[in-house]
Design a protein around this motif. Structure first.
Motif, mmCIF file in Angstrom:
data_model
loop_
_atom_site.group_PDB
_atom_site.id
_atom_site.type_symbol
_atom_site.label_atom_id
_atom_site.label_comp_id
_atom_site.label_asym_id
_atom_site.label_seq_id
_atom_site.Cartn_x
_atom_site.Cartn_y
_atom_site.Cartn_z
ATOM 1 N N ALA A 199 0.637 -1.228 0.112
ATOM 2 C CA ALA A 199 -0.102 0.190 0.123
ATOM 3 C C ALA A 199 0.486 1.522 -0.467
ATOM 4 O O ALA A 199 0.570 2.063 -1.152
ATOM 5 C CB ALA A 199 -0.942 0.008 1.682
ATOM 6 N N GLN A 200 2.073 0.937 1.387
ATOM 7 C CA GLN A 200 3.200 2.327 0.864
ATOM 8 C C GLN A 200 3.375 2.373 -0.770
ATOM 9 O O GLN A 200 3.654 4.264 -1.504
ATOM 10 C CB GLN A 200 4.548 2.077 1.693
ATOM 11 N N VAL A 201 3.617 1.826 -1.040
ATOM 12 C CA VAL A 201 3.974 1.434 -3.137
ATOM 13 C C VAL A 201 3.769 2.181 -3.712
ATOM 14 O O VAL A 201 3.457 3.432 -4.495
ATOM 15 C CB VAL A 201 4.071 0.155 -3.704
ATOM 16 N N VAL A 202 1.377 2.009 -3.958
ATOM 17 C CA VAL A 202 0.531 2.655 -4.007
ATOM 18 C C VAL A 202 0.247 3.850 -4.069
ATOM 19 O O VAL A 202 0.461 4.727 -4.576
ATOM 20 C CB VAL A 202 -0.809 1.623 -3.787
ATOM 21 N N LEU A 203 0.564 4.637 -2.628
ATOM 22 C CA LEU A 203 0.516 6.112 -2.219
ATOM 23 C C LEU A 203 2.004 6.446 -2.872
ATOM 24 O O LEU A 203 1.346 8.044 -3.561
ATOM 25 C CB LEU A 203 0.465 5.882 -0.738
ATOM 26 N N ALA A 204 3.060 5.653 -2.692
ATOM 27 C CA ALA A 204 3.884 6.506 -3.603
ATOM 28 C C ALA A 204 3.319 6.973 -5.109
ATOM 29 O O ALA A 204 3.817 8.139 -5.827
ATOM 30 C CB ALA A 204 5.396 5.749 -2.995
ATOM 31 N N LYS A 205 3.392 5.790 -5.972
ATOM 32 C CA LYS A 205 3.543 6.176 -7.114
ATOM 33 C C LYS A 205 2.456 6.979 -7.346
ATOM 34 O O LYS A 205 2.450 7.636 -8.296
ATOM 35 C CB LYS A 205 2.583 4.243 -7.410
ATOM 36 N N MET A 206 1.309 7.593 -6.547
ATOM 37 C CA MET A 206 -0.137 8.507 -6.601
ATOM 38 C C MET A 206 0.588 9.729 -5.992
ATOM 39 O O MET A 206 -0.240 10.524 -7.169
ATOM 40 C CB MET A 206 -1.300 7.835 -5.572
ATOM 41 N N VAL A 207 0.970 9.410 -5.899
ATOM 42 C CA VAL A 207 2.404 10.980 -5.218
ATOM 43 C C VAL A 207 2.562 11.738 -6.734
ATOM 44 O O VAL A 207 2.461 12.318 -7.316
ATOM 45 C CB VAL A 207 3.200 10.885 -4.059
ATOM 46 N N ASP A 208 3.644 10.077 -6.780
ATOM 47 C CA ASP A 208 4.506 10.683 -8.789
ATOM 48 C C ASP A 208 2.981 11.184 -9.375
ATOM 49 O O ASP A 208 3.887 11.419 -10.753
ATOM 50 C CB ASP A 208 5.191 9.120 -9.105
ATOM 51 N N ALA A 209 1.800 9.882 -9.361
ATOM 52 C CA ALA A 209 1.286 10.804 -10.986
ATOM 53 C C ALA A 209 0.531 11.875 -10.339
ATOM 54 O O ALA A 209 -0.157 12.055 -11.330
ATOM 55 C CB ALA A 209 0.247 8.985 -11.426
ATOM 56 N N GLU A 210 0.770 12.677 -9.315
ATOM 57 C CA GLU A 210 0.119 13.852 -8.892
ATOM 58 C C GLU A 210 -1.251 13.915 -9.042
ATOM 59 O O GLU A 210 -1.769 14.678 -9.083
ATOM 60 C CB GLU A 210 0.416 14.663 -10.102
ATOM 61 N N PHE A 211 -1.683 12.171 -8.618
ATOM 62 C CA PHE A 211 -3.430 12.778 -8.039
ATOM 63 C C PHE A 211 -3.345 12.562 -6.862
ATOM 64 O O PHE A 211 -4.619 12.940 -6.408
ATOM 65 C CB PHE A 211 -3.371 11.281 -8.052
ATOM 66 N N VAL A 212 -2.573 12.947 -5.279
ATOM 67 C CA VAL A 212 -1.955 13.572 -4.148
ATOM 68 C C VAL A 212 -1.319 13.824 -4.311
ATOM 69 O O VAL A 212 -0.551 13.808 -4.211
ATOM 70 C CB VAL A 212 -2.658 12.198 -2.941
ATOM 71 N N THR A 213 -1.625 14.923 -2.658
ATOM 72 C CA THR A 213 -0.318 15.649 -2.536
ATOM 73 C C THR A 213 0.777 15.132 -1.498
ATOM 74 O O THR A 213 0.526 13.915 -0.779
ATOM 75 C CB THR A 213 -0.477 16.968 -2.255
ATOM 76 N N GLN A 214 1.731 15.141 -1.670
ATOM 77 C CA GLN A 214 2.946 14.480 -0.663
ATOM 78 C C GLN A 214 1.998 14.902 0.490
ATOM 79 O O GLN A 214 2.356 14.119 2.027
ATOM 80 C CB GLN A 214 4.245 15.385 -0.507
ATOM 81 N N ALA A 215 1.615 16.262 1.112
ATOM 82 C CA ALA A 215 1.376 16.381 2.302
ATOM 83 C C ALA A 215 0.139 15.328 2.517
ATOM 84 O O ALA A 215 -0.512 15.000 4.027
ATOM 85 C CB ALA A 215 0.636 18.022 2.194
ATOM 86 N N ARG A 216 -0.919 15.680 1.409
ATOM 87 C CA ARG A 216 -2.143 14.064 2.183
ATOM 88 C C ARG A 216 -1.484 12.747 2.229
ATOM 89 O O ARG A 216 -2.085 11.844 3.130
ATOM 90 C CB ARG A 216 -3.239 13.987 1.110
ATOM 91 N N ARG A 217 -0.635 12.471 1.335
ATOM 92 C CA ARG A 217 0.252 11.014 1.367
ATOM 93 C C ARG A 217 0.647 10.824 3.575
ATOM 94 O O ARG A 217 0.785 10.090 3.787
ATOM 95 C CB ARG A 217 0.837 10.622 0.467
#
Length: 564
Positions: A199-217
């Motif tokens: 799940a942590q890998v997925v969250l990092a990819k979501m930040v890379d793809a700009e779906f979520v901000t680093q702050a939200r992550r």
């Protein structure tokens, strides 16, 4: 030509009917077959649910035409660098084409690679021209396999987090998306730690793809404990749900559609039952040489509230509560004494406890010093073998067998007097139901676990009739039998299991301590509970009798159930 399949097949693919089994309070206990949740539409879901999937599977999904040329080139370059296949370049559209359209009929194993790859590419382009991007993504998220027999995000949300897909948090969505790579490996139920790492890998990819901000992550808390909970709940009542699946066709015939089975199980009592059996096996199993404990607890009418089929379901699915035929020992005496009551004996009838020599059979007493003539009630309370043998001699084995069959005994009984001391075999479920007849004022008890069966639209396919069982023991004889069971608890072999309030029961031990039983009931909780302890291979235990280990489990469970 590259024969393309029919697009209608995309909407109706064949599958196993899904069976969802819930407890009496609606808790999901288990699913069998292929479980699809309700169709989730992109516009009803919080964006993070599908964005987690795009981030890990195909983050350029909305920008390509079905084939991700950049993705393929990058994958090819990385594979070249690594000297092997480390990355695939499949888009979500290609995965949809591959999984749902290329049926086995379309290609044979021999022409897999090239012909299939070309079909896949053509199909992907065709899909993109036939459906909108949202439609393709929606088809994908509703059909993709997410482990444990579930397909689609809604079914996964229910299975792993007991909620609908529209209620998934960002973290939970990342866990679900993480399952795509290897559903059994990353299951939050079997491997909470790996599921969290993924799940942590997925969250990092979501930040890379700009779906979520680093702050939200950063604000996301890893919910390992929540996943541990999911893991504990998964095994709750597995022996019971397997038994329900086996008996389901008896109620609704062959299951050909998705059904919801509402059962009689109480999750609270089931948890208690599993804990109490586990505690005793862990505490005494080694020194007392037993490996298994089984428990069944039902209402006097036969509704099963808790069932433990063995010590470790993962190790063996053999159900010792419903499948194991074991020697009953003194537990069988219920039938001997009931028969005696029907033939005019009373609790005060005096009977000799002296050894009796029959030509082929010399029943002995264990740890009982002969007193001469004793009341029938004491013979039962102290489980005196010679008293039961004398009764059997006077009544004859046929009348006693008939009594056992009347109360639900199914296996063949020997045609001799040895049955009086429990030479016959029965299952814990069956013999507990026979004791329930006394708690049920002499009415027939058929143990059951299914309350209601419905189809997906909520139509009722089966509902348990409310009718009371027919009277098979005269109520006055049931009352007298109950007083004998009460004597066992007050001053007889069941003393150690005595509750602070009125209770009734009987212990039993088979030859050489191979089986130990305790079956009893109380007014509070209104439950008839049976315990069996022993070894699958029939090895003798170390001085385990029904009055010690099983009585202890029975008492612990009944006291805790009373509090609940």
């Amino acid at each position: 030509g590259y024969d393309l399949p029919d697009s209608k097949r995309l909407v109706n693919s064949t599958r196993q009917p899904g069976i969802s089994i819930v407890a009496s309070d609606g808790t999901l206990l288990a699913t069998y077959g292929d479980i699809y949740g309700q169709r989730a539409s992109i516009k009803d879901l919080p964006p993070h649910v599908w964005q987690a999937i795009l981030a890990i599977e195909d983050h350029r999904f909305y920008n390509h035409f079905g084939i991700d040329v950049f993705g393929i080139m990058r994958a090819a370059y990385n594979n070249f660098q690594a000297g092997g296949v480390v990355q695939g370049g499949s888009t979500i559209t290609q995965q949809l084409a591959k999984n749902f359209l290329l049926s086995e009929k379309l290609y044979k194993a021999t022409d897999r690679s090239l012909r299939r790859k070309i079909q896949e590419v053509l199909l992907s382009v065709w899909l993109e021209r036939t459906f909108s991007k949202d439609q393709i993504l929606e088809m994908y998220i509703n059909r993709v396999y997410l482990g444990s027999g579930v397909y689609g995000v809604d079914a996964a949300a229910q299975k792993y987090f007991s909620k609908r897909a529209r209620s998934l948090s960002l973290y939970e969505s990342a866990v679900v998306a993480g399952l795509l790579k290897a559903p059994s490996r990353y299951s939050p139920r079997s491997n909470p730690k790996l599921a969290d790492e993924r799940a942590q890998v997925v969250l990092a990819k979501m930040v890379d793809a700009e779906f979520v901000t680093q702050a939200r992550r950063n604000a996301v808390k890893p919910a390992l404990n929540q996943m541990q909970q999911a893991r504990q709940d998964v095994s709750l009542g597995r022996y019971f749900t397997d038994w329900v699946i086996e008996t389901l066709p008896d109620y609704v015939g062959v299951v050909e559609q998705d059904v919801l089975v509402i059962t009689t199980l109480s999750p609270k009592l089931q948890k208690l039952a599993e804990q109490k059996c586990e505690e005793i096996v862990v505490l005494h199993g080694l020194e007392r040489k037993f490996q298994e404990a089984a428990l069944i607890s039902m209402t006097p009418e036969g509704a099963i509230r808790a069932l433990v089929g063995g010590h470790d379901y993962a190790d063996t699915q053999f159900n010792r509560a419903t499948q194991a035929q074991r020697q009953t020992g003194s537990i069988f005496k219920l039938f001997v004494y009931l028969t005696a009551l029907e033939y005019g004996f009373t609790p005060q009838t005096m009977i000799s406890d002296k050894p009796l020599g029959l030509r082929t059979w010399n029943p002995k007493n264990y740890g009982w010093k002969s007193r001469g003539d004793i009341p029938l009630k004491d013979g039962f309370a102290y489980s005196v073998n010679t008293v039961a043998a004398r009764l059997a001699k006077r009544l004859g084995h046929r009348r006693i067998s008939d009594m056992a069959y009347r109360l639900g005994w199914t296996s063949q009984l020997q045609k001799d007097l040895s049955i009086a001391l429990g030479s016959g075999d029965s299952t814990l479920c069956e013999i507990t139901a026979a004791y329930a007849v006394i708690a049920n004022q002499g009415r027939r008890v058929e143990p059951y676990g299914i309350q209601e069966v419905r189809d997906r639209r909520g139509n009722i396919l089966y509902k348990r009739p409310k009718a009371p069982g027919k009277t098979i023991i005269a109520p006055q004889h049931a009352v007298i039998m109950q007083s004998l069971l009460n004597a066992v608890m007050n001053y007889g072999t069941g003393r150690s299991a005595q509750l602070p309030h009125a209770c009734y029961g009987k212990s039993g031990t088979s030859q050489k301590h191979r089986d130990a039983w305790f079956i009893g009931y109380a007014a509070y909780p209104r439950l008839v509970t049976g315990i069996w302890v022993g070894n699958d291979d029939g090895k003798p235990m170390n001085k385990v009798t029904g009055g010690n280990i099983p009585a202890k489990i029975w008492k612990n469970f009944m006291l805790a159930a009373h509090e609940k």
